[in-house]
Motif scaffolding. Structure first.
Motif, short mmCIF file in Angstrom:
data_model
loop_
_atom_site.label_atom_id
_atom_site.label_comp_id
_atom_site.label_asym_id
_atom_site.label_seq_id
_atom_site.Cartn_x
_atom_site.Cartn_y
_atom_site.Cartn_z
N ILE A 59 0.79 -1.32 -0.04
CA ILE A 59 -0.09 -0.07 -0.07
C ILE A 59 0.83 1.13 0.05
CG2 ILE A 59 -1.88 1.47 1.38
CD1 ILE A 59 -2.76 -1.49 2.12
N LEU A 60 1.83 1.19 0.74
CA LEU A 60 2.77 2.49 0.93
C LEU A 60 3.43 2.68 -0.42
CD1 LEU A 60 4.42 4.40 2.62
CD2 LEU A 60 6.17 2.87 2.97
N SER A 69 3.78 5.93 -5.26
CA SER A 69 3.88 6.10 -6.81
C SER A 69 2.96 6.80 -7.44
CB SER A 69 3.59 4.48 -7.18
OG SER A 69 4.81 3.69 -6.93
N LEU A 70 1.55 6.63 -6.86
CA LEU A 70 0.17 7.47 -7.33
C LEU A 70 0.59 8.96 -7.15
CD1 LEU A 70 -2.39 7.40 -8.32
CD2 LEU A 70 -3.40 7.25 -6.02
N GLU A 71 1.04 9.39 -5.83
CA GLU A 71 1.25 10.69 -5.59
C GLU A 71 2.57 11.34 -6.31
OE1 GLU A 71 2.09 10.70 -1.09
OE2 GLU A 71 -0.17 11.02 -0.93
N ILE A 72 3.44 10.52 -6.66
CA ILE A 72 4.41 11.09 -7.61
C ILE A 72 4.09 11.09 -8.75
CG2 ILE A 72 6.77 10.27 -8.65
CD1 ILE A 72 7.67 9.32 -5.80
N ASN A 104 -4.91 -9.51 6.85
CA ASN A 104 -4.71 -8.26 7.36
C ASN A 104 -5.52 -7.24 6.45
OD1 ASN A 104 -1.13 -8.71 7.24
ND2 ASN A 104 -2.55 -8.85 9.04
N LEU A 105 -5.97 -7.45 5.38
CA LEU A 105 -6.77 -6.78 4.50
C LEU A 105 -8.16 -7.23 4.40
CD1 LEU A 105 -4.24 -5.29 1.60
CD2 LEU A 105 -4.94 -4.34 3.81
N LEU A 163 7.12 7.11 6.95
CA LEU A 163 7.70 7.24 5.37
C LEU A 163 6.70 8.00 4.40
CD1 LEU A 163 9.05 3.79 4.86
CD2 LEU A 163 10.25 5.83 5.29
N LEU A 164 5.41 7.89 4.85
CA LEU A 164 4.38 8.38 3.87
C LEU A 164 4.46 10.00 4.33
CD1 LEU A 164 2.19 8.00 1.83
CD2 LEU A 164 0.46 7.90 3.77
N ILE A 165 4.54 10.45 5.32
CA ILE A 165 4.53 11.92 5.97
C ILE A 165 5.65 12.37 5.08
CG2 ILE A 165 4.74 13.44 7.75
CD1 ILE A 165 3.03 11.30 9.49
#
Length: 217
Positions: free
Chosen positions: A8-9, A14-17, A110-111, A205-207
Motif C-alpha cells: 500500500i505504501l 507511486s500514485l502521488e509522485i 490483514n486486508l 515514510l508517507l509523511i
C-alpha cells in the motif's frame, strides 16, 4: 514491515509522485530504495539489471521531452524519466524479502480479502513453473512428430490453455478434498502480524514523502 502495508505504501507513493511533479522527491525515493536494497544484501547482478533495464524506457522519455519536443523542458524530461526508476525500485523493495505466499496470506489476514482470492493468487503463481514445463513438453512432442511450434504459434498456446484448464480443475478438486469450503471461516496456519511498528514506519515514510513533495520542486 508487513507485506500488505509495504504494498500500500509503494502504491500511494507511486500514485502521488505521478500526480505531483517533484524531481527532488523522485531522487530521494530512488536513493532510499537503493540504500534499502543494499541493506538487504541484494546481489550485484540483480542491482545492475534493475538499473540497466529501465534505462531504455527512461532514456526514451527523456529524449522525447528534451530533444524531440518543439518546446524542450529539461525539468519535466528529468522528472518523468526518473519516475521510471521510482516505480521499478519501489516495487522491487515491496517484493524484497517477501514471498508470494506471505503476501497472499497478508492480503487474506490483514486486508480481509476473500480466501479464494488469496488461494487463487497462490495457485496462479505456483502453476507458472508447471506451465513452462508443459510448454516444453508440448514443443518436444510436436518436434518428434516433425512439427515445429514457434513461440507465437497458436497451436502451442491452445494446447497450453488446455493444460492450464486441466490443472485448474485438478487444483479445485484437491482443495475440496482437503476440506476447503468457500465462504467458511478457516484456521490460520501461519499468522502474518500487523504491529504498531509497521504502522509507525508506514506513516513516517508517507509523511516524509508528502513533505518533500510539497516543499521541493
Amino acid at each position: 514491515m508487513n507485506p500488505s502495508l509495504k504494498f500500500i505504501l509503494a502504491f500511494i507513493i507511486s500514485l502521488e509522485i505521478s500526480l505531483k511533479a517533484s524531481l527532488t522527491t523522485n531522487l530521494i525515493v530512488i536513493a532510499f530504495a537503493l540504500v534499502y536494497l543494499l541493506i538487504t544484501k541484494i546481489k550485484t547482478k540483480e542491482l545492475i539489471l534493475l538499473i540497466a533495464l529501465p534505462f531504455i524506457a527512461a532514456f526514451t522519455i527523456f529524449a522525447t521531452l528534451y530533444w524531440f519536443s518543439p518546446t524542450p523542458d529539461p525539468y519535466y524530461a528529468w522528472n518523468l524519466s526518473t519516475r521510471v526508476y521510482v516505480y521499478t525500485l519501489t516495487i522491487t523493495c515491496v517484493t524484497r524479502n517477501t514471498t508470494a505466499t506471505d503476501f497472499a496470506r497478508s492480503l487474506e489476514q490483514n486486508l480481509h480479502l476473500p480466501s479464494k482470492f488469496a488461494y487463487g493468487v497462490l495457485a496462479a503463481i505456483n502453476i507458472v513453473p508447471k506451465m513452462q514445463m508443459a510448454v516444453k513438453q508440448i514443443r518436444t512432442s510436436a518436434m518428434m512428430r516433425g512439427m515445429y511450434l514457434s513461440f507465437w504459434s497458436p497451436v502451442l498456446y491452445f494446447k497450453a490453455i488446455l493444460v492450464a484448464l486441466n490443472s485448474a480443475d485438478n487444483l479445485a478438486q484437491g482443495m475440496e478434498s482437503h476440506g476447503y469450503v468457500e465462504g467458511q471461516k478457516r484456521s490460520t496456519i501461519v499468522a502474518i502480524p500487523l504491529t504498531w511498528k509497521d504502522w509507525t514506519i508506514f506513516f513516517v515514510l508517507l509523511i516524509l514523502v508528502n513533505i518533500s513533495l510539497f516543499l521541493f520542486r
